[in-house]
Design an enzyme around this catalytic site. Structure first.
Site, PDB file in Angstrom:
ATOM      1  N   GLU A   1      -1.805   7.769   7.446  1.00  0.00           N
ATOM      2  CA  GLU A   1      -0.652   6.931   7.806  1.00  0.00           C
ATOM      3  C   GLU A   1       0.542   7.275   6.916  1.00  0.00           C
ATOM      4  OE1 GLU A   1      -1.817   2.847   7.483  1.00  0.00           O
ATOM      5  OE2 GLU A   1      -3.452   3.031   8.921  1.00  0.00           O
TER       6      GLU A   1
ATOM      7  N   GLY B   1      -3.833  -7.622   9.947  1.00  0.00           N
ATOM      8  CA  GLY B   1      -3.700  -8.756   9.041  1.00  0.00           C
ATOM      9  C   GLY B   1      -2.308  -9.347   8.980  1.00  0.00           C
TER      10      GLY B   1
ATOM     11  N   THR C   1       0.797  -1.223   0.000  1.00  0.00           N
ATOM     12  CA  THR C   1       0.000   0.000   0.000  1.00  0.00           C
ATOM     13  C   THR C   1       0.832   1.275   0.000  1.00  0.00           C
ATOM     14  OG1 THR C   1      -0.162  -0.082   2.428  1.00  0.00           O
ATOM     15  CG2 THR C   1      -1.935  -1.110   1.150  1.00  0.00           C
TER      16      THR C   1
ATOM     17  N   HIS D   1      -1.640  -0.632  12.090  1.00  0.00           N
ATOM     18  CA  HIS D   1      -2.100  -1.255  10.846  1.00  0.00           C
ATOM     19  C   HIS D   1      -1.459  -2.630  10.649  1.00  0.00           C
ATOM     20  CE1 HIS D   1      -3.651  -0.225   6.534  1.00  0.00           C
ATOM     21  NE2 HIS D   1      -3.941  -1.475   6.874  1.00  0.00           N
TER      22      HIS D   1
END
Length: 352
Positions: free
Chosen positions: A241, A261, A55, A258
Site C-alpha cells: 500500500e 476500521g 501507519t 484499508h
C-alpha cells in the site's frame, strides 16, 4: 504540568495531520506541528519530544536517530510501522491503541459478508466461520458471529498457550472445516505470508476468504491462483500500500482501501488513546481523561437482528454501512488509495 516542565521549553510534538479530532486538543499545552504522515522527516524531529502518527510514518533508526524524540504514539492497533526493538534500545516509549477500531472492523466484516451473499445468492445459514487471530477485533467478530447463529472456530496460538487449548483449534483444522475464513492477525515474523499456497490449498472448495488485517499476511499471487476455488473473496488490506495489485483488485468480489476500521467511534477512540498517553507521559493533567467531542447524529447504532431472515439482516447492515459504495469508489480510482482514506466519511458503528 510539573514545575520543571513549566521552566523548560514547551513540549514539542510532531503529528500526522490526517489524524482526526486531534487538532486543537494539545495546542494549549504544547508546541505542535502537523505534517502529512509520509512527509515527516528526521529534520522535523531533531528537537521534538514526541511523535504522533499513523501507519504511513515508518518509525525506525533512519527517521529517529539523533533526534530528541522520547515517545511515539500511534493512533492505530498495529505497530508494524514502528521498529519496536530499536525504539526500546534507544529509550523511546511506544504507545498504540489496541482495540480502538474493533467495532468498525466487526461491522465491516458482516456488512461485506452479508452483502456478498446477497449479490451472489449464497446461503449463510449453518455455515462455520473460522477466525484467525482472536484479539480485540477477533473477539468482536466472534461475538457478532455467535449472535447471528454462526458456528465459530478460533485459531490464536498465543491465547491458546496462555489460556489453554480448549477453546481454540489449530490453523490446519480451522482451514479444513471452515466455510468462511477471516484473518485478524498482526503483521509480524510468524504471520507474514501466512496465507499462501499451503493455506489456500487447505481451504474448502466454495468457501469465503476475508482479509481485513494486513496486506503482507497474504501471498497475493497464491490468492490469485486459488481464486476460482472460492465462492467469495473480500479484501481490505493490500501488499505494498498504497500501490495496489490491479489484477487482484479486478477479480475479488469486494475491494476496499484499508478502511475496515474507519468508524467514527474508532477514530474517536484512537485519538483519545494517543492524547491520554501524551498527557500521562508529559504530565498534562488536564488531558488525562481526554475524549473528543462527539457530534450529534454520529452515535453508535444499536441493532436487534434476532429472528430476522438473512435478507432482512443484509438489508439492515447495508443501510447502516453501504459497503458497495466504498468498493465502487475504490475501483474507479485505485491510484487514489490514500486520498480515499484521508477523506473518508467515517461511518457510525453498530452494536447489539
Amino acid at each position: 504540568m510539573t514545575s520543571e516542565q513549566k521552566e523548560r521549553r514547551p513540549i514539542k510534538i510532531v503529528a500526522d495531520k490526517d489524524i482526526p479530532f486531534l487538532q486543537g486538543a494539545l495546542e494549549p499545552y504544547t508546541e505542535i506541528i502537523y505534517k502529512k504522515g509520509d512527509d515527516i522527516c528526521r529534520e522535523d524531529l531533531l528537537d521534538a519530544d514526541a511523535l504522533i502518527t499513523r501507519t504511513r510514518t515508518i518509525c525506525g533508526e533512519k527517521l529517529l536517530s539523533g533526534t530528541a524524540v522520547k515517545a511515539i504514539a500511534t493512533a492505530t492497533i498495529g505497530t508494524d510501522h514502528v521498529d519496536l526493538k530499536w525504539c526500546a534500545a534507544n529509550g523511546i516509549e511506544v504507545h498504540n491503541a489496541p482495540g480502538c477500531n474493533a467495532g468498525g472492523v466487526m461491522e465491516y466484516v458482516f456488512s461485506a459478508l452479508y452483502g456478498l451473499a446477497a449479490r451472489k445468492g449464497l446461503l449463510l445459514d449453518g455455515l462455520r466461520l473460522g477466525i484467525v487471530g482472536v484479539g480485540h477485533v477477533g473477539r468482536r467478530i466472534e461475538e457478532m458471529a455467535r449472535y447471528l447463529g454462526f458456528e465459530v472456530l478460533l485459531c490464536d496460538p498465543p491465547r491458546a498457550a496462555a489460556e489453554g487449548p480448549e477453546a481454540f483449534c489449530s490453523l490446519e483444522e480451522l482451514l479444513d472445516r471452515s466455510d468462511i475464513v477471516s484473518l485478524h492477525v498482526p503483521l509480524q515474523e510468524d504471520t507474514a505470508n501466512m496465507a499462501g499456497e499451503a493455506f489456500f490449498s487447505r481451504m474448502k472448495p466454495g468457501s469465503i476468504f476475508i482479509n481485513a488485517s494486513r496486506g503482507e499476511v497474504v501471498d497475493e499471487q497464491a490468492l490469485l491462483e486459488y481464486l476460482p476455488k472460492f465462492s467469495g473473496v473480500i479484501i481490505d488490506t493490500w501488499r505494498n500500500e498504497p500501490h495496489i495489485n490491479r489484477e487482484l483488485l479486478s477479480k475479488v468480489d469486494i475491494a476496499t482501501p484499508h478502511i475496515a476500521g474507519y468508524s467514527y467511534q474508532g477514530k474517536l477512540n484512537g485519538t483519545a488513546s494517543v492524547v491520554r498517553f501524551i498527557a500521562g507521559k508529559f504530565g498534562i493533567d488536564a488531558l488525562l481523561d481526554f475524549y473528543p467531542g462527539q457530534e450529534a447524529g454520529h452515535e453508535a447504532v444499536k441493532l436487534d437482528l434476532s429472528g430476522m431472515s438473512q435478507g432482512q439482516i443484509a438489508s439492515i447492515l447495508q443501510y447502516n454501512y453501504p459497503i458497495f459504495t466504498d468498493d465502487f469508489m475504490f475501483r474507479m480510482d485505485p491510484a487514489g488509495f490514500e486520498n480515499l482514506r484521508n477523506n473518508y466519511s467515517y461511518r457510525r458503528e453498530i452494536y447489539f
